[in-house]
Design a protein around this motif. Structure first.
Motif, PDB file in Angstrom:
ATOM      1  N   ALA A 159     -40.777  22.234   0.189  1.00  0.00           N
ATOM      2  CA  ALA A 159     -40.551  20.786   0.226  1.00  0.00           C
ATOM      3  C   ALA A 159     -39.203  20.417  -0.385  1.00  0.00           C
ATOM      4  O   ALA A 159     -38.557  19.457   0.052  1.00  0.00           O
ATOM      5  N   TYR A 189     -45.001  17.244  -5.048  1.00  0.00           N
ATOM      6  CA  TYR A 189     -44.317  16.997  -3.785  1.00  0.00           C
ATOM      7  C   TYR A 189     -45.104  15.939  -3.017  1.00  0.00           C
ATOM      8  O   TYR A 189     -46.249  15.618  -3.361  1.00  0.00           O
ATOM      9  N   GLN A 240     -42.411  15.070   2.827  1.00  0.00           N
ATOM     10  CA  GLN A 240     -41.283  15.987   2.680  1.00  0.00           C
ATOM     11  C   GLN A 240     -41.356  17.173   3.644  1.00  0.00           C
ATOM     12  O   GLN A 240     -40.375  17.897   3.801  1.00  0.00           O
ATOM     13  N   LEU A 241     -42.515  17.370   4.262  1.00  0.00           N
ATOM     14  CA  LEU A 241     -42.717  18.516   5.150  1.00  0.00           C
ATOM     15  C   LEU A 241     -43.188  18.058   6.522  1.00  0.00           C
ATOM     16  O   LEU A 241     -43.855  17.025   6.644  1.00  0.00           O
ATOM     17  N   PRO A 281     -39.016  21.622   6.011  1.00  0.00           N
ATOM     18  CA  PRO A 281     -38.607  20.337   5.432  1.00  0.00           C
ATOM     19  C   PRO A 281     -38.382  19.305   6.531  1.00  0.00           C
ATOM     20  O   PRO A 281     -37.850  19.617   7.600  1.00  0.00           O
TER      21      PRO A 281
END
Length: 339
Positions: free
Chosen positions: A97, A126, A130-131, A273
């Motif tokens: 991430a 996280y 973010q992913l 990412p």
């Protein structure tokens, strides 16, 4: 034991149409995402890191290396599998991430990703935004297993047996919050059974306790149990799949034994990412799906107790959302908390 394969998954074509496919796929990946649409035509120009959330030697590590070898040949660059175990797969997830969004760090994501928010809440370092899901890879069906000396031969036998046990059944699971733990909680609830989950360090310990008669059942992957099953020491009474598994086709599903809601499995896939360039994501997705449609790869995965189930990023994202809703409900109703 007879093994069967699933029908091949449709994948983007190669050859002269490749550029058109990449544009189409990139558009699909970008839909509603706000991701940058610029390409990196020289990618990959150096080794790509594939981050596995578990230690060396297990199904996650071995399958990641099998797929990594295929991807390396397909992409023309080395794929380096790095093991980052710990914190229920959160260490590996956090690493990716926070990695540069350049296509050189890929997460080999596992089932605990879908339950992390419900189990750890504000403890996560996280955010899911973010992913981005890139491709579904495979499932690890969970089998319901008892000692062969037990009178239990079906799921309904297990329900009846639970009523003769003070306090109900003792289930063995490889860790609190693991997919086998949650699947056992789901089975207890769906079948109206009383029971306790005994958490252990891995499947091997659970099978040892089952062989010793110190627990009544376990609901987990079958690969490490097969020697005991073939030796007549353990008995498979069901599988928590929608359909019978080619890994052990004689085992009826739990749902066909009267408990249709008990469907659960471990699973793996690829994530990157979120800001990774779209052409890079498209190339990775296409290569991953080709690997998962390869008969030799499918057989290697079956030998590890895994069923290839390649699907593109959009389908994978929907699957993860469904898993998150399902298991969050189980976690809340069972009041599961992990400090």
């Amino acid at each position: 034991m007879t093994l069967r394969h699933r029908p091949s998954t449709s994948i983007p074509p190669t050859g002269p149409r490749r550029r058109t496919v990449l544009i189409t796929l990139a558009a699909g990946l970008a839909s509603g995402s706000g991701l940058p649409a610029h390409a990196q035509s020289d990618w990959p120009s150096r080794p790509v890191r594939l981050i596995s959330p578990y230690g060396a030697g297990g199904a996650s590590d071995l399958s990641a290396r099998v797929l990594g070898e295929y991807l390396a040949k397909d992409l023309g660059q080395q794929i380096v599998v790095e093991n980052k175990p710990g914190a229920g797969t959160r260490l590996a997830t956090e690493l990716v991430a926070r990695a540069p969004a350049d296509g050189y760090t890929v997460l080999y994501v596992a089932a605990p990703y879908a339950t992390a928010e419900a189990l750890y809440g504000k403890g996560l370092s996280y955010q899911r935004e973010q992913l981005r899901p890139l491709a579904m890879a495979m499932h690890a069906p969970l089998f319901l297993i008892v000692n062969s000396q037990s009178p239990v031969k079906t799921v309904r036998d297990l329900v009846a047996f639970s009523k003769t046990r003070p306090g109900g059944l003792n289930f063995g699971s490889p860790g609190a919050g693991s997919q086998p733990h949650l699947a056992a909680e789901l089975l207890l609830r769906e079948a109206g059974m009383e029971g306790l989950n005994v958490h252990m360090r891995g499947d091997a310990m659970a099978y040892s306790e089952l062989l010793g008669g110190r627990i009544d059942a376990t609901l987990t992957a079958i690969s490490s149990a097969l020697p005991h099953i073939e030796a007549g020491k353990l008995r498979v009474i069901g599988v928590a799949s929608e359909a019978r598994s080619p890994l052990y086709p004689s085992a009826p599903t739990i749902r066909e034994q009267g408990f249709p809601g008990v469907v659960a499995s471990g699973w793996y896939g690829f994530m990157v990412p979120s800001a990774t360039p779209l052409e890079v994501m498209a190339r990775l997705q296409s290569a991953a799906l080709r690997a998962l449609d390869d008969p030799a790869i499918k057989q290697k995965l079956l030998d590890m107790g895994l069923e290839a189930s390649g699907a593109p990023g959009a389908e994978f994202a929907q699957f993860i959302d469904g898993q998150t809703r399902k298991w969050t409900d189980v976690i809340r109703k069972a009041n599961i908390k992990i400090e």
